[in-house]
Design a protein around this motif. Structure first.
Motif, short mmCIF file in Angstrom:
data_model
loop_
_atom_site.label_atom_id
_atom_site.label_comp_id
_atom_site.label_asym_id
_atom_site.label_seq_id
_atom_site.Cartn_x
_atom_site.Cartn_y
_atom_site.Cartn_z
N ALA A 1 -8.35 22.75 45.22
CA ALA A 1 -9.16 23.41 44.19
C ALA A 1 -8.55 24.74 43.77
N VAL A 2 -8.08 25.52 44.73
CA VAL A 2 -7.48 26.81 44.40
C VAL A 2 -6.19 26.62 43.62
N LEU A 3 -5.34 25.70 44.07
CA LEU A 3 -4.07 25.47 43.37
C LEU A 3 -4.29 24.94 41.96
N GLY A 4 -5.27 24.07 41.78
CA GLY A 4 -5.59 23.59 40.44
C GLY A 4 -6.11 24.70 39.55
N ALA A 5 -6.94 25.58 40.13
CA ALA A 5 -7.47 26.71 39.37
C ALA A 5 -6.36 27.69 38.99
N VAL A 6 -5.41 27.92 39.89
CA VAL A 6 -4.29 28.82 39.59
C VAL A 6 -3.45 28.25 38.45
N ASP A 7 -3.18 26.96 38.47
CA ASP A 7 -2.43 26.33 37.38
C ASP A 7 -3.14 26.54 36.05
N ALA A 8 -4.44 26.24 36.02
CA ALA A 8 -5.21 26.41 34.78
C ALA A 8 -5.29 27.88 34.38
N LEU A 9 -5.46 28.77 35.35
CA LEU A 9 -5.52 30.20 35.09
C LEU A 9 -4.26 30.69 34.41
N LEU A 10 -3.10 30.32 34.94
CA LEU A 10 -1.84 30.75 34.35
C LEU A 10 -1.67 30.21 32.94
N ARG A 11 -1.86 28.93 32.77
CA ARG A 11 -1.66 28.30 31.46
C ARG A 11 -2.62 28.85 30.41
N GLU A 12 -3.89 28.90 30.76
CA GLU A 12 -4.90 29.27 29.76
C GLU A 12 -4.91 30.78 29.47
N SER A 13 -4.69 31.61 30.48
CA SER A 13 -4.66 33.05 30.24
C SER A 13 -3.43 33.46 29.42
N LEU A 14 -2.28 32.87 29.72
CA LEU A 14 -1.09 33.15 28.92
C LEU A 14 -1.30 32.67 27.48
N ALA B 1 -8.80 37.83 29.58
CA ALA B 1 -9.64 38.11 30.74
C ALA B 1 -10.88 37.22 30.75
N LEU B 2 -11.45 37.00 29.57
CA LEU B 2 -12.61 36.11 29.47
C LEU B 2 -12.22 34.67 29.81
N VAL B 3 -11.04 34.26 29.35
CA VAL B 3 -10.55 32.91 29.67
C VAL B 3 -10.34 32.77 31.17
N ALA B 4 -9.73 33.77 31.80
CA ALA B 4 -9.50 33.73 33.24
C ALA B 4 -10.82 33.61 33.99
N ARG B 5 -11.81 34.37 33.58
CA ARG B 5 -13.12 34.30 34.22
C ARG B 5 -13.72 32.90 34.10
N THR B 6 -13.63 32.33 32.91
CA THR B 6 -14.16 30.99 32.69
C THR B 6 -13.46 29.96 33.56
N VAL B 7 -12.14 30.04 33.64
CA VAL B 7 -11.37 29.11 34.47
C VAL B 7 -11.83 29.17 35.92
N ILE B 8 -11.96 30.36 36.46
CA ILE B 8 -12.33 30.53 37.86
C ILE B 8 -13.78 30.10 38.09
N VAL C 1 -16.53 33.49 44.74
CA VAL C 1 -15.89 34.01 43.53
C VAL C 1 -16.41 35.41 43.25
N ASP C 2 -15.48 36.34 43.02
CA ASP C 2 -15.83 37.72 42.68
C ASP C 2 -14.97 38.13 41.49
N VAL C 3 -15.59 38.30 40.34
CA VAL C 3 -14.88 38.66 39.11
C VAL C 3 -15.25 40.09 38.75
N GLY C 4 -14.22 40.94 38.57
CA GLY C 4 -14.47 42.33 38.23
C GLY C 4 -13.46 42.85 37.24
N PRO C 5 -13.64 44.07 36.77
CA PRO C 5 -12.76 44.62 35.74
C PRO C 5 -11.34 44.94 36.23
N PHE C 6 -11.16 45.13 37.53
CA PHE C 6 -9.84 45.53 38.03
C PHE C 6 -9.21 44.52 38.97
#
Length: 94
Positions: free
Chosen positions: A51-64, A21-28, A36-41
């Motif tokens: 920009a969004v598509l690049g962030a989604v790619d990084a989000l998936l790779r880094e969070s996994l 979750a921390l990694v996902a927040r950092t990526v975004i 950008v709105d980051v919350g617990p749920f």
């Protein structure tokens, strides 16, 4: 074209934010996105398509890579903000 991404990462831990979750927040937060709105749920962000598509790619790779066992996401088209709004999303590999 502008896009909005909404996502959650799992497993949840209400006592302490898990590493994924921390990694996902950092990526975004480091991506060139706005609203950008980051919350617990759930988390949301908007921006130019590239920009969004690049962030989604990084989000998936880094969070996994940080231990997420499930990532749920939704991407919505918000509209076209003109020719400088993030360009062509029909590029190689899309």
């Amino acid at each position: 074209m502008r896009l909005k991404v909404e996502f959650t990462t799992e497993p949840f831990d209400l006592d302490e934010a898990p590493a994924h979750a921390l990694v996902a927040r950092t990526v975004i937060e480091r991506a060139d996105l706005d609203a950008v709105d980051v919350g617990p749920f759930g988390n949301t962000a908007e921006g130019a398509a590239d920009a969004v598509l690049g962030a989604v790619d990084a989000l998936l790779r880094e969070s996994l890579g940080a231990g997420a066992t499930r990532i749920t996401l939704q991407v919505n088209v918000l509209g076209d903000a003109g020719p400088d709004a993030g360009g062509d999303v029909g590029g190689e590999g899309v």
